[in-house]
Design an enzyme around this catalytic site. Structure first.
Site, PDB file in Angstrom:
ATOM      1  N   LYS A 291       3.937  13.646 -11.166  1.00 46.68           N
ATOM      2  CA  LYS A 291       5.155  13.430 -10.382  1.00 46.68           C
ATOM      3  C   LYS A 291       5.056  14.163  -9.041  1.00 46.68           C
ATOM      4  O   LYS A 291       4.162  15.005  -8.865  1.00 46.68           O
ATOM      5  CB  LYS A 291       6.366  13.909 -11.179  1.00 46.68           C
ATOM      6  CG  LYS A 291       6.360  15.393 -11.486  1.00 46.68           C
ATOM      7  CD  LYS A 291       7.376  15.730 -12.580  1.00 46.68           C
ATOM      8  CE  LYS A 291       7.439  17.215 -12.818  1.00 46.68           C
ATOM      9  NZ  LYS A 291       8.196  17.552 -14.033  1.00 46.68           N
TER      10      LYS A 291
ATOM     11  N   ARG B  23      19.508  19.614 -19.699  1.00 44.91           N
ATOM     12  CA  ARG B  23      19.335  18.844 -18.476  1.00 44.91           C
ATOM     13  C   ARG B  23      19.486  17.379 -18.901  1.00 44.91           C
ATOM     14  O   ARG B  23      20.573  16.862 -18.862  1.00 44.91           O
ATOM     15  CB  ARG B  23      17.962  19.174 -17.873  1.00 44.91           C
ATOM     16  CG  ARG B  23      17.918  19.100 -16.377  1.00 44.91           C
ATOM     17  CD  ARG B  23      16.617  19.665 -15.823  1.00 44.91           C
ATOM     18  NE  ARG B  23      15.415  19.134 -16.450  1.00 44.91           N
ATOM     19  CZ  ARG B  23      14.180  19.412 -16.064  1.00 44.91           C
ATOM     20  NH1 ARG B  23      13.968  20.229 -15.053  1.00 44.91           N
ATOM     21  NH2 ARG B  23      13.146  18.895 -16.672  1.00 44.91           N
TER      22      ARG B  23
ATOM     23  N   TYR C 254       7.641  38.280  15.073  1.00 46.64           N
ATOM     24  CA  TYR C 254       9.105  38.171  15.142  1.00 46.64           C
ATOM     25  C   TYR C 254       9.781  39.225  14.273  1.00 46.64           C
ATOM     26  O   TYR C 254       9.323  39.506  13.161  1.00 46.64           O
ATOM     27  CB  TYR C 254       9.570  36.798  14.650  1.00 46.64           C
ATOM     28  CG  TYR C 254       9.289  35.666  15.603  1.00 46.64           C
ATOM     29  CD1 TYR C 254       9.818  35.653  16.902  1.00 46.64           C
ATOM     30  CD2 TYR C 254       8.527  34.574  15.197  1.00 46.64           C
ATOM     31  CE1 TYR C 254       9.559  34.589  17.759  1.00 46.64           C
ATOM     32  CE2 TYR C 254       8.275  33.508  16.044  1.00 46.64           C
ATOM     33  CZ  TYR C 254       8.795  33.523  17.330  1.00 46.64           C
ATOM     34  OH  TYR C 254       8.561  32.479  18.167  1.00 46.64           O
TER      35      TYR C 254
ATOM     36  N   MET D   7       6.221  29.662  12.722  1.00 48.03           N
ATOM     37  CA  MET D   7       6.140  28.216  12.447  1.00 48.03           C
ATOM     38  C   MET D   7       4.692  27.737  12.344  1.00 48.03           C
ATOM     39  O   MET D   7       4.334  26.974  11.444  1.00 48.03           O
ATOM     40  CB  MET D   7       6.877  27.436  13.543  1.00 48.03           C
ATOM     41  CG  MET D   7       6.896  25.939  13.305  1.00 48.03           C
ATOM     42  SD  MET D   7       7.660  25.036  14.658  1.00 48.03           S
ATOM     43  CE  MET D   7       9.383  25.377  14.383  1.00 48.03           C
TER      44      MET D   7
HETATM   45  C1  PLP Z   1       7.307  18.112 -14.980  1.00 49.83           C
HETATM   46  C2  PLP Z   1       7.355  17.813 -16.411  1.00 49.83           C
HETATM   47  C3  PLP Z   1       6.282  18.159 -17.246  1.00 49.83           C
HETATM   48  C4  PLP Z   1       5.100  18.964 -16.756  1.00 49.83           C
HETATM   49  O1  PLP Z   1       5.497  20.295 -16.562  1.00 49.83           O
HETATM   50  P1  PLP Z   1       4.444  21.438 -16.154  1.00 49.83           P
HETATM   51  O2  PLP Z   1       5.188  22.704 -16.290  1.00 49.83           O
HETATM   52  O3  PLP Z   1       4.061  21.163 -14.743  1.00 49.83           O
HETATM   53  O4  PLP Z   1       3.305  21.313 -17.089  1.00 49.83           O
HETATM   54  C5  PLP Z   1       6.346  17.776 -18.578  1.00 49.83           C
HETATM   55  N1  PLP Z   1       7.401  17.095 -19.058  1.00 49.83           N
HETATM   56  C6  PLP Z   1       8.460  16.760 -18.290  1.00 49.83           C
HETATM   57  C7  PLP Z   1       9.609  16.025 -18.889  1.00 49.83           C
HETATM   58  C8  PLP Z   1       8.470  17.107 -16.955  1.00 49.83           C
HETATM   59  O5  PLP Z   1       9.507  16.765 -16.189  1.00 49.83           O
END
Ligand code: PLP
Length: 374
Positions: A35, A130, A252, A300
């Site tokens: 993702k 969630r 800065y 930056m």
């Molecule tokens: C992002 C996610 C994972 C992977 O999580 P990691 O901590 O990056 O291994 C697994 N299952 C779900 C439902 C997720 O949203």
């Protein structure tokens, strides 16, 4: 000439890290989680490293379509399922597996008339609070799904709130009790579950961050024994040097005051490249393979480093912001975040090079120890 900053992406490192997942969870199949555009690495760029995974999990329909266009024929899982009825046509066309986490999604799939039943992962909220059906509503949801002609294979899924830092048994017990006697495969574990909770591996594991070489806890010391390789290396060069005398300040806000004669290197990398502005003085960084520290505020387009441990460094010296010499987790930890966020936030303006397999097989140069950093 472009600025010298570049991110190197190593599909071979992903392949290597996937092999480690296989060793750890030898009896499970693996959803490789890609993702957020493969945690900022680019799905297309790391794709060759995913070949041995059993499935690819993500959450944008657009990313799922890209994975199919790359020729991926094995399962693709939408971790948050569909958002509206129109999504079902794409799910069908691309043979996607979808999470189902609430009655509205279940209604939508039951009402759909796909030509082929859609495989789902029925998600339980076992305590993360969630997404998912509560344990006491899970069996009824499963029964509805199981009797729907539009729904095919049903896998039972949950997600841990605390697998990186603590106990999971309280969630595992709820999940096992509420699914007792329900047929179907199970998928529970993220990266932390893969590494530290073998009792939760079950049929499919879902690692994300460890595929990229980062720690689920956000601290590299927790994965020091795991031999993961960094899939992303962010490098740049020194573009300026200042030799300062005591009482002078750097950058800065005048956040760093020199207490002795000191050479300061100016690195072509700043927060507009995705380097965290919150990284304080002391954040580890490597110059010419020597570990040293960031000093003063990150700007930056530039940041400043202490060249005391590397007296031969000067304009043109190579700098590793994160990679195999300085773990992204260590930079993140110093900045009060986790490696996930830094990888995902690599800025678009940073040029990216994909490291071919031959080059990736060469071991990274050993890190010489400077007098700063951990
Ligand atoms: C992002 C996610 C994972 C992977 O999580 P990691 O901590 O990056 O291994 C697994 N299952 C779900 C439902 C997720 O949203």
């Amino acid at each position: 000439m472009p600025r010298p900053i570049v991110a190197h992406i190593r599909p071979d490192a992903v392949h290597h890290n996937l092999e480690i997942v296989r060793e750890k969870a030898a009896r499970s199949r693996v959803w490789a989680v890609v993702k957020a555009n493969a945690y900022g690495h680019g799905i297309e760029r790391i794709f060759p490293g995913l070949a041995s995974a059993d499935g690819i999990a993500l959450l944008d329909l657009d990313e799922a379509v890209r994975v199919r266009e790359l020729g991926w024929d094995k399962p693709v899982l939408l971790l948050e399922g569909v958002f509206e009825p129109a999504d079902v046509a794409l799910v069908e066309r691309h043979r996607l597996t979808v999470a189902v986490h609430c009655d509205a999604q279940l209604d939508l799939l039951i009402a759909a008339k796909p030509r082929r039943p859609i495989d789902i992962q029925l998600k339980m909220n076992s305590g993360m609070n969630r997404l998912g059906f509560r344990p006491d509503a899970f069996r009824a949801a499963w029964e509805r799904a199981a009797s729907a002609p539009s729904i095919g294979k049903i896998t039972l899924m949950t997600h841990f709130a605390n697998a990186d830092e603590g106990e999971i048994d309280w969630q595992l017990d709820r999940f096992d009790a509420a699914t007792d006697g329900i047929p179907g495969e199970r998928t529970l574990s993220n990266s932390a579950g893969v590494l530290w909770h073998p009792n939760a591996h079950r049929d499919w594991v879902r690692p994300g961050t460890i595929l990229y070489g980062a720690s689920p806890t956000g601290a590299s010391r927790h994965i020091a024994d795991v031999r993961l390789r960094a899939a992303m290396t962010l490098t740049s060069r020194i573009i300026g040097v200042q030799t300062l005398t005591p009482e002078e300040t750097v950058g800065y806000g005048r956040k760093f005051t020199v207490d002795r004669k000191m050479r300061i290197g100016v690195v072509a990398c700043g927060y507009a490249d995705g380097y965290p502005r919150h990284a304080p003085t002391g954040t580890p960084i490597a110059v010419d393979g020597v570990r040293t520290r960031v000093v003063g505020r990150v700007s930056m387009d530039m940041l400043t480093v202490d060249l005391t441990p590397c007296p031969n460094a000067g304009i043109g010296s190579s700098v590793e912001l994160w990679g195999d010499q300085v773990r992204v987790d260590d930079v993140a930890e110093a900045a009060g975040t986790i490696g996930y966020e830094l990888m995902c936030a690599l800025a678009r303006r940073v040029p990216v090079e994909i490291v071919p397999p031959e080059a990736a097989n060469a071991r990274p140069a050993p890190l010489r120890t400077g007098s700063y950093g951990r």
